[in-house]
Design an enzyme around this catalytic site. Structure first.
Site, PDB file in Angstrom:
ATOM      1  N   ASN A   1     -15.728  -1.880  31.390  1.00 16.97           N
ATOM      2  CA  ASN A   1     -15.492  -1.121  30.170  1.00 16.97           C
ATOM      3  C   ASN A   1     -15.589  -1.969  28.900  1.00 16.97           C
ATOM      4  OD1 ASN A   1     -15.146   1.442  29.218  1.00 16.97           O
ATOM      5  ND2 ASN A   1     -12.921   1.450  29.385  1.00 16.97           N
TER       6      ASN A   1
ATOM      7  N   ARG B   1     -13.130   7.135  31.916  1.00 17.16           N
ATOM      8  CA  ARG B   1     -12.883   5.827  31.297  1.00 17.16           C
ATOM      9  C   ARG B   1     -12.922   5.963  29.779  1.00 17.16           C
ATOM     10  NH1 ARG B   1     -13.770   1.611  34.763  1.00 17.16           N
ATOM     11  NH2 ARG B   1     -12.520   0.460  33.233  1.00 17.16           N
TER      12      ARG B   1
ATOM     13  N   LYS C   1     -18.735  -7.091  40.932  1.00 13.62           N
ATOM     14  CA  LYS C   1     -17.277  -7.156  41.023  1.00 13.62           C
ATOM     15  C   LYS C   1     -16.809  -7.471  42.447  1.00 13.62           C
ATOM     16  CE  LYS C   1     -16.802  -3.874  37.206  1.00 13.62           C
ATOM     17  NZ  LYS C   1     -16.181  -2.637  36.711  1.00 13.62           N
TER      18      LYS C   1
ATOM     19  N   ARG D   1     -26.853  -2.439  47.782  1.00 13.81           N
ATOM     20  CA  ARG D   1     -26.492  -1.160  47.147  1.00 13.81           C
ATOM     21  C   ARG D   1     -26.187  -1.322  45.660  1.00 13.81           C
ATOM     22  NH1 ARG D   1     -23.530  -0.352  52.107  1.00 13.81           N
ATOM     23  NH2 ARG D   1     -21.560  -0.943  51.112  1.00 13.81           N
TER      24      ARG D   1
ATOM     25  N   PRO E   1     -10.905  -6.108  37.053  1.00 16.00           N
ATOM     26  CA  PRO E   1     -11.613  -7.283  36.548  1.00 16.00           C
ATOM     27  C   PRO E   1     -13.117  -7.029  36.452  1.00 16.00           C
ATOM     28  CG  PRO E   1     -10.065  -7.895  38.270  1.00 16.00           C
ATOM     29  CD  PRO E   1     -10.134  -6.402  38.271  1.00 16.00           C
ATOM     30  N   GLU E   2     -13.723  -7.569  35.393  1.00 11.47           N
ATOM     31  CA  GLU E   2     -15.167  -7.439  35.239  1.00 11.47           C
ATOM     32  C   GLU E   2     -15.857  -8.619  35.931  1.00 11.47           C
ATOM     33  OE1 GLU E   2     -16.663  -5.788  31.688  1.00 11.47           O
ATOM     34  OE2 GLU E   2     -14.728  -4.953  31.074  1.00 11.47           O
TER      35      GLU E   2
END
Length: 269
Positions: A162, A258, A52, A121, A2-3
């Site tokens: 993506n 990817r 995410k 991070r 999931p984005e």
């Protein structure tokens, strides 16, 4: 995977349904049982997303950090609770709803400091009000790495996956293999602004739509997109099909494991 818009949508849903009241927390699978026992009956103070990552905050008692990864899912339903189906890592029950979490990459109870360390991070998240796009630009503008790879680096930019990567590069006419340092600041501002708008729309609708009105199926007469990800897009998963703008076949290659999609004519090198 999931984005970011999916996690922000979940955070809003969980904030509305569970925050501000005691919740029941269990781990039918058992892998989160000790942590669930510590939280059961406490007030969920807030739910938020960063990139995410999803965070359920319980004040000084800690924060549940969830990263869905490739296979994680939440299933929501109205009370009363149903039977446990499958490997439920965490069941959360509130005043009106309950939700089961299955298959996440991470489901862990952290201290507030540990949760903040995860956020620190990550790069800026276009969906957060506290985002600082200049921090991403500092890294992009100095990098020889392709902009396509940089947009997927969660340490540079949080929440972009993506689909958004391919679509924003198309919409801005940027060749995916252009080094980050070849972009100028004005173009980066356009990329950031476009990403934020697209992702906010994704939070509202629960799907990714990137196609302008003049290129929609009902306007052009083409068939609607059929894909489990839903939404109308320009290049993502359209390898070999004609570009919706110029008709050139959409190109495809693998980049860092990817799939990458772009139009060679609309995004010239």
């Amino acid at each position: 995977m999931p984005e970011g818009h999916t996690l922000h949508r979940l955070a809003k849903l969980h904030q509305r349904r569970y925050a501000g009241a005691p919740v029941r927390v269990a781990s039918p699978q058992g892998r989160f049982a000790a942590e669930a026992a510590l939280l059961d009956g406490l007030v969920l103070t807030s739910a938020e997303a960063y990139g995410k990552h999803l965070f359920h905050n319980y004040g000084p008692r800690g924060t549940v950090h969830v990263h869905l990864g490739l296979y994680g899912t939440f299933a929501e339903a109205v009370l009363p609770e149903g039977d446990v189906v499958g490997q439920v890592r965490m069941r959360l029950s509130g005043r009106t709803h309950w939700t089961d979490l299955r298959g996440p990459t991470r489901c862990e109870l952290l201290t507030e400091d540990e949760a903040e360390a995860i956020k620190e991070r990550l790069g800026p998240d276009p969906l957060r009000a506290d985002a600082k796009p200049e921090l991403a630009w500092q890294r992009i503008s100095r990098s020889r790495t392709s902009i396509a790879a940089l947009l997927m680096d969660q340490k540079v930019l949080a929440g972009v996956g993506n689909v958004y990567r391919a679509e924003v590069l198309f919409r801005q006419g940027i060749a995916p293999m252009v080094p980050g340092r070849s972009l100028d600041g004005a173009l980066w501002n356009d990329v950031w602004t476009d990403l934020a708008a697209l992702m906010r729309a994704g939070v509202r609708s629960g799907r990714i739509d990137t196609v302008a009105d003049e290129h929609l199926p009902e306007v052009t007469g083409r068939a609607p997109r059929q894909d489990r990800h839903g939404g109308e897009v320009y290049v993502y998963r359209r390898a070999g099909l004609p570009c919706l703008v110029c008709g050139t076949p959409v190109a495809h290659k693998e980049l860092a494991g990817r799939n990458l999609y772009w139009c060679p004519a609309c995004q010239p090198d």
